[in-house]
Scaffold this active site. Structure first.
Site, PDB file in Angstrom:
ATOM      1  N   ARG A   1       0.836  -1.193   0.000  1.00 32.54           N
ATOM      2  CA  ARG A   1       0.000   0.000   0.000  1.00 32.54           C
ATOM      3  C   ARG A   1       0.881   1.257   0.000  1.00 32.54           C
ATOM      4  NH1 ARG A   1      -5.299   0.015   3.235  1.00 32.54           N
ATOM      5  NH2 ARG A   1      -4.340  -1.687   4.391  1.00 32.54           N
TER       6      ARG A   1
ATOM      7  N   THR B   1      -4.414  -0.926  -4.680  1.00 34.37           N
ATOM      8  CA  THR B   1      -5.180  -1.883  -5.480  1.00 34.37           C
ATOM      9  C   THR B   1      -6.685  -1.766  -5.255  1.00 34.37           C
ATOM     10  OG1 THR B   1      -4.764  -3.500  -3.760  1.00 34.37           O
ATOM     11  CG2 THR B   1      -3.317  -3.565  -5.675  1.00 34.37           C
ATOM     12  N   LYS B   2      -7.079  -0.725  -4.530  1.00 33.40           N
ATOM     13  CA  LYS B   2      -8.522  -0.471  -4.421  1.00 33.40           C
ATOM     14  C   LYS B   2      -8.952   0.577  -5.447  1.00 33.40           C
ATOM     15  CE  LYS B   2      -9.660  -1.974   0.209  1.00 33.40           C
ATOM     16  NZ  LYS B   2      -9.852  -1.585   1.598  1.00 33.40           N
TER      17      LYS B   2
ATOM     18  N   ASN C   1      -1.970 -13.232   2.212  1.00 34.88           N
ATOM     19  CA  ASN C   1      -2.439 -13.643   3.548  1.00 34.88           C
ATOM     20  C   ASN C   1      -3.226 -12.511   4.204  1.00 34.88           C
ATOM     21  OD1 ASN C   1       0.044 -12.214   4.057  1.00 34.88           O
ATOM     22  ND2 ASN C   1       0.108 -13.086   6.114  1.00 34.88           N
ATOM     23  N   PHE C   2      -4.164 -11.969   3.428  1.00 30.68           N
ATOM     24  CA  PHE C   2      -5.063 -10.956   3.993  1.00 30.68           C
ATOM     25  C   PHE C   2      -6.088 -11.634   4.875  1.00 30.68           C
ATOM     26  CE2 PHE C   2      -4.036  -8.680  -0.116  1.00 30.68           C
ATOM     27  CZ  PHE C   2      -3.168  -7.779   0.491  1.00 30.68           C
TER      28      PHE C   2
ATOM     29  N   LYS D   1      -9.814 -13.332  11.987  1.00 32.07           N
ATOM     30  CA  LYS D   1      -8.441 -12.921  11.695  1.00 32.07           C
ATOM     31  C   LYS D   1      -7.548 -13.596  12.733  1.00 32.07           C
ATOM     32  CE  LYS D   1      -9.410  -8.454   9.698  1.00 32.07           C
ATOM     33  NZ  LYS D   1      -9.205  -7.005   9.779  1.00 32.07           N
TER      34      LYS D   1
ATOM     35  N   GLY E   1       9.088 -38.331  22.430  1.00 30.47           N
ATOM     36  CA  GLY E   1       9.112 -39.664  21.848  1.00 30.47           C
ATOM     37  C   GLY E   1       9.312 -40.689  22.941  1.00 30.47           C
ATOM     38  N   GLY E   2       9.993 -41.752  22.611  1.00 33.97           N
ATOM     39  CA  GLY E   2      10.227 -42.791  23.606  1.00 33.97           C
ATOM     40  C   GLY E   2      11.494 -42.550  24.428  1.00 33.97           C
ATOM     41  N   GLN E   3      12.125 -41.382  24.238  1.00 34.66           N
ATOM     42  CA  GLN E   3      13.391 -41.132  24.940  1.00 34.66           C
ATOM     43  C   GLN E   3      13.171 -40.114  26.056  1.00 34.66           C
ATOM     44  OE1 GLN E   3      15.308 -43.101  23.327  1.00 34.66           O
ATOM     45  NE2 GLN E   3      14.381 -43.071  21.306  1.00 34.66           N
TER      46      GLN E   3
ATOM     47  N   GLN F   1      18.685 -41.872  25.967  1.00 37.11           N
ATOM     48  CA  GLN F   1      18.299 -42.773  24.883  1.00 37.11           C
ATOM     49  C   GLN F   1      18.544 -44.195  25.380  1.00 37.11           C
ATOM     50  OE1 GLN F   1      20.648 -42.199  21.409  1.00 37.11           O
ATOM     51  NE2 GLN F   1      19.070 -42.939  20.019  1.00 37.11           N
TER      52      GLN F   1
HETATM   53  N1  CAO Z   1      -3.944  -1.223  -1.690  1.00 33.43           N
HETATM   54  C1  CAO Z   1      -5.141  -1.022  -1.140  1.00 33.43           C
HETATM   55  N2  CAO Z   1      -5.655  -1.754  -0.131  1.00 33.43           N
HETATM   56  C2  CAO Z   1      -4.869  -2.738   0.344  1.00 33.43           C
HETATM   57  C3  CAO Z   1      -3.594  -3.023  -0.160  1.00 33.43           C
HETATM   58  C4  CAO Z   1      -3.128  -2.215  -1.234  1.00 33.43           C
HETATM   59  N3  CAO Z   1      -1.934  -2.401  -1.784  1.00 33.43           N
HETATM   60  N4  CAO Z   1      -3.084  -4.062   0.508  1.00 33.43           N
HETATM   61  C5  CAO Z   1      -3.988  -4.424   1.425  1.00 33.43           C
HETATM   62  N5  CAO Z   1      -5.087  -3.610   1.319  1.00 33.43           N
HETATM   63  C6  CAO Z   1      -6.298  -3.656   2.116  1.00 33.43           C
HETATM   64  C7  CAO Z   1      -7.087  -4.932   1.917  1.00 33.43           C
HETATM   65  O1  CAO Z   1      -7.855  -4.856   0.754  1.00 33.43           O
HETATM   66  C8  CAO Z   1      -7.903  -4.967   3.186  1.00 33.43           C
HETATM   67  O2  CAO Z   1      -8.956  -4.047   3.088  1.00 33.43           O
HETATM   68  P1  CAO Z   1     -10.497  -4.395   3.523  1.00 33.43           P
HETATM   69  O3  CAO Z   1     -10.427  -5.019   4.879  1.00 33.43           O
HETATM   70  O4  CAO Z   1     -11.157  -3.046   3.518  1.00 33.43           O
HETATM   71  O5  CAO Z   1     -11.076  -5.316   2.543  1.00 33.43           O
HETATM   72  C9  CAO Z   1      -6.891  -4.421   4.190  1.00 33.43           C
HETATM   73  O6  CAO Z   1      -5.937  -3.675   3.480  1.00 33.43           O
HETATM   74  C10 CAO Z   1      -6.089  -5.543   4.867  1.00 33.43           C
HETATM   75  O7  CAO Z   1      -6.910  -6.187   5.681  1.00 33.43           O
HETATM   76  P2  CAO Z   1      -6.389  -7.364   6.626  1.00 33.43           P
HETATM   77  O8  CAO Z   1      -7.618  -7.948   7.222  1.00 33.43           O
HETATM   78  O9  CAO Z   1      -5.541  -8.325   5.895  1.00 33.43           O
HETATM   79  O10 CAO Z   1      -5.469  -6.589   7.655  1.00 33.43           O
HETATM   80  P3  CAO Z   1      -5.555  -6.484   9.240  1.00 33.43           P
HETATM   81  O11 CAO Z   1      -4.393  -5.650   9.635  1.00 33.43           O
HETATM   82  O12 CAO Z   1      -6.889  -6.030   9.693  1.00 33.43           O
HETATM   83  O13 CAO Z   1      -5.359  -7.977   9.748  1.00 33.43           O
HETATM   84  C11 CAO Z   1      -4.215 -10.088   9.896  1.00 33.43           C
HETATM   85  C12 CAO Z   1      -4.082  -8.560   9.782  1.00 33.43           C
HETATM   86  C13 CAO Z   1      -2.822 -10.678   9.797  1.00 33.43           C
HETATM   87  C14 CAO Z   1      -4.850 -10.435  11.253  1.00 33.43           C
HETATM   88  C15 CAO Z   1      -5.105 -10.613   8.750  1.00 33.43           C
HETATM   89  O14 CAO Z   1      -4.537 -10.186   7.536  1.00 33.43           O
HETATM   90  C16 CAO Z   1      -5.249 -12.111   8.727  1.00 33.43           C
HETATM   91  O15 CAO Z   1      -5.974 -12.692   9.520  1.00 33.43           O
HETATM   92  N6  CAO Z   1      -4.578 -12.783   7.766  1.00 33.43           N
HETATM   93  C17 CAO Z   1      -4.709 -14.180   7.547  1.00 33.43           C
HETATM   94  C18 CAO Z   1      -3.979 -14.953   8.581  1.00 33.43           C
HETATM   95  C19 CAO Z   1      -2.534 -14.584   8.633  1.00 33.43           C
HETATM   96  O16 CAO Z   1      -1.806 -14.657   7.674  1.00 33.43           O
HETATM   97  N7  CAO Z   1      -2.091 -14.224   9.828  1.00 33.43           N
HETATM   98  C20 CAO Z   1      -0.645 -14.162  10.048  1.00 33.43           C
HETATM   99  C21 CAO Z   1      -0.182 -12.838  10.180  1.00 33.43           C
HETATM  100  S1  CAO Z   1       1.439 -12.948  10.825  1.00 33.43           S
HETATM  101  O17 CAO Z   1       1.199 -12.990  12.458  1.00 33.43           O
END
Ligand code: CAO
Length: 416
Positions: A38, A74-75, A96-97, A137, A248-250, A273
Site C-alpha cells: 500500500r 489496489t482499491k 495472507n489478507f 483474523k 518420543g520414547g526417549q 536414549q
Molecule cells: N492497496 C489497497 N488496499 C490494500 C492493499 C493495497 N496495496 N493491501 C492491502 N489492502 C487492504 C485490503 O484490501 C484490506 O482491506 P479491507 O479489509 O477493507 O477489505 C486491508 O488492506 C487488509 O486487511 P487485513 O484484514 O488483511 O489486515 P488487518 O491488519 O486487519 O489484519 C491479519 C491482519 C494478519 C490479522 C489478517 O490479515 C489475517 O488474519 N490474515 C490471515 C492470517 C494470517 O496470515 N495471519 C498471520 C499474520 S502474521 O502474524
C-alpha cells in the site's frame, strides 16, 4: 549460478510474517518476487518495533529479503489495472489478507483464474475454508492456541503456554511454500494453475501430531508413560502439559549446569536414549547402575526418573553447559547446550554455513538475519537486502510495458 526458481514470477501480496516467510524462501531460491504494498505505509511490519528511527524495522527486513517492492493502491481502478497486467504474466500470487479481503478488492479466485488460468493462487488464513471459525483474523499466538500447541506446552501447574518458535506464522509459510512448489510441478503436467490454501491452525496441528497420538493412547490405556505425571501423578481425559519431557520414547529434561544460579541459560538438554544407558552410566561415574534391575530398562527407570536427573545435575554442578556437552558427546549421548540468541548470533559454525548472515542495507547499515536453513549441493542461496518501500515501482511498471509518461501519470497510486 542459475537458481532453480529463476524465471518464476511471484506477486507477493503478503504482510506481517506467515506470507512473507513463504515468499522470502522462494526468492532465495531464485523466484522473482514482487511485493505489492500500500502506498505510504506498506507492510505494517516496516514500522513495528523500530530500533532505528526512519529505517525499516528488523521485523520487516528479516522476512522480506531478496524481494522487489511495488507500491500500488489496489482499491483504485488504476491500481487494479496495473495488478491485472501483473497477474497476466505471473506464475504465482501469494496472499495472507484477512478473510474475504481479496474478494472485496475484486480479485476472487474465479476472477484470478479467468485473468490467468495458469497462475497458482496461494493463501494463508487462520482457519481453513468452511471451518466454523473461518471468518476470524488470526495472529501467531492465536494459531498456537487453536492448533493444539498451547494446551500441550508448558508445565502442568501453569497455564497453556506459547512457544517462541513461530509455529503459526513462519511454519504456515513453509507449508504454503511446499504447496506452491507442488502446484508448480502439477502445472507442468496439466498446464493449469490451481488454488493452494493453508490454514495456520492446520499447520500448527501438523507439528503437534504426536500430541494427537498421545490423546488416542490416553483414551485407550488411561496414562502416558513418558510424561512426568507417570506413574505418581494423575491423568485426566486430555493430553496434559509435560514440561520439558521428551515427546518420543526417549526420556529427557532440561538440566542445570555450573552457574545456573545467576545465568538463566546455564542448562543442557539431556536425553536418556535407551541404548545409550551404559555410556551414560559410565559418563556419570555410575557403572553400578548398568546392570541394576532398578535402572536397567526404561520402564524400571521411569518411576524414579527425576532422581536420575538429580544425580545427573549433581554431576553437572561443576561443568559449564559447553564443558558438559564436550564430555557427553564422547559417549554418544544426544544432548545440547541451551543456547541464547546472543550465542547463536555469534556462532562461527552458523556464520560459516550461511544460517546466520549479515546483510548490507541502504538505510540500516547492516543487519543480521537467518539465511536459508535448507542447504543444496549445487546452490548457495544468497541473501540480499529487503527493498525500501516502493523501491522497484518504476522498474516493475516499465517491465509491464508502461511508458515514462504513463509511469508519471500513475504517481498517484504509487506515491510513497
Ligand atoms: N492497496 C489497497 N488496499 C490494500 C492493499 C493495497 N496495496 N493491501 C492491502 N489492502 C487492504 C485490503 O484490501 C484490506 O482491506 P479491507 O479489509 O477493507 O477489505 C486491508 O488492506 C487488509 O486487511 P487485513 O484484514 O488483511 O489486515 P488487518 O491488519 O486487519 O489484519 C491479519 C491482519 C494478519 C490479522 C489478517 O490479515 C489475517 O488474519 N490474515 C490471515 C492470517 C494470517 O496470515 N495471519 C498471520 C499474520 S502474521 O502474524
Amino acid at each position: 549460478m542459475t537458481k532453480p526458481l529463476e524465471g518464476i514470477k511471484i506477486i507477493d501480496f503478503t504482510h506481517v510474517q506467515a506470507g512473507p516467510a513463504c515468499t522470502q524462501l522462494l526468492a532465495w531460491f531464485g523466484a522473482d518476487v514482487i511485493k505489492v504494498e500500500r502506498p505510504g505505509s506498506g507492510d505494517v511490519t516496516r514500522n513495528q518495533l523500530r530500533d532505528i528511527p526512519d529505517a525499516d524495522a528488523l521485523y520487516f527486513t528479516m522476512l522480506n529479503s531478496n524481494k522487489k517492492s511495488l507500491t500500488l493502491d489496489t482499491k483504485k481502478p488504476e491500481g487494479k489495472e496495473v495488478l491485472e497486467r501483473l497477474i497476466r504474466e505471473s506464475d504465482v500470487l501469494v496472499e495472507n489478507f484477512g478473510p474475504g479481503a481479496l474478494d472485496r478488492m475484486g480479485f476472487s479466485w474465479e476472477r484470478l483464474n479467468e485473468l490467468n488460468p495458469k497462475m497458482i493462487v496461494a493463501s494463508v488464513k487462520g482457519f481453513s475454508d468452511g471451518h466454523h471459525y473461518d471468518d476470524l483474523k488470526v495472529y501467531e499466538n492465536v494459531a498456537q492456541c487453536a492448533g493444539g500447541a498451547a494446551s500441550t506446552t508448558g508445565f502442568w501447574d501453569g497455564p497453556p503456554t506459547i512457544s517462541a518458535a513461530a509455529l503459526g506464522d513462519s511454519n504456515t509459510g513453509m507449508h504454503l511454500a511446499i504447496g506452491i512448489l507442488t502446484a508448480l510441478l502439477g502445472r507442468d503436467k496439466t498446464g493449469k494453475g490451481q488454488k493452494v490454501a493453508v490454514s495456520m491452525q492446520d499447520s500448527v496441528l501438523n507439528l503437534c501430531r504426536v500430541k494427537l497420538r498421545d490423546q488416542q493412547r490416553l483414551e485407550r490405556v488411561g496414562y502416558l508413560e513418558e510424561y512426568p505425571q507417570y506413574p505418581h501423578g494423575e491423568f485426566s481425559d486430555v493430553v496434559p502439559r509435560g514440561g520439558n519431557a521428551g515427546g518420543g520414547g526417549q526420556p529427557g529434561w532440561v538440566l542445570k549446569c555450573k552457574g545456573w544460579e545467576t545465568d538463566p541459560n546455564a542448562y543442557i538438554y539431556f536425553t536418556i536414549q535407551g541404548h545409550a544407558w551404559e555410556p551414560i552410566c559410565k559418563a556419570l561415574g555410575k557403572p553400578e547402575w548398568i546392570d541394576d534391575a532398578a535402572y536397567k530398562t526404561a520402564e524400571a527407570r521411569q518411576p524414579h526418573i527425576f532422581e536420575i536427573f538429580g544425580t545427573i545435575e549433581a554431576w553437572l554442578a561443576d561443568k559449564t553447559k559447553f564443558e558438559a556437552v564436550d564430555i557427553l558427546r564422547k559417549f554418544d549421548i544426544p544432548c545440547a547446550p541451551v543456547l541464547t540468541m546472543k550465542e547463536l548470533a555469534n556462532d562461527p559454525s552458523l556464520r560459516a554455513s550461511g544460517t546466520i548472515v549479515e546483510v548490507p542495507h541502504k538505510k540500516r547499515g547492516s543487519y543480521l538475519t537467518v539465511g536459508s536453513p535448507i542447504k543444496f549441493s549445487d546452490m548457495k542461496p544468497e541473501v540480499t537486502a529487503s527493498p525500501l518501500l516502493g523501491e522497484h515501482t518504476e522498474e516493475v511498471l516499465a517491465s509491464l510495458g508502461y511508458s515514462r509518461q504513463d509511469i508519471f501519470n500513475l504517481r498517484e497510486i504509487k506515491a510513497v
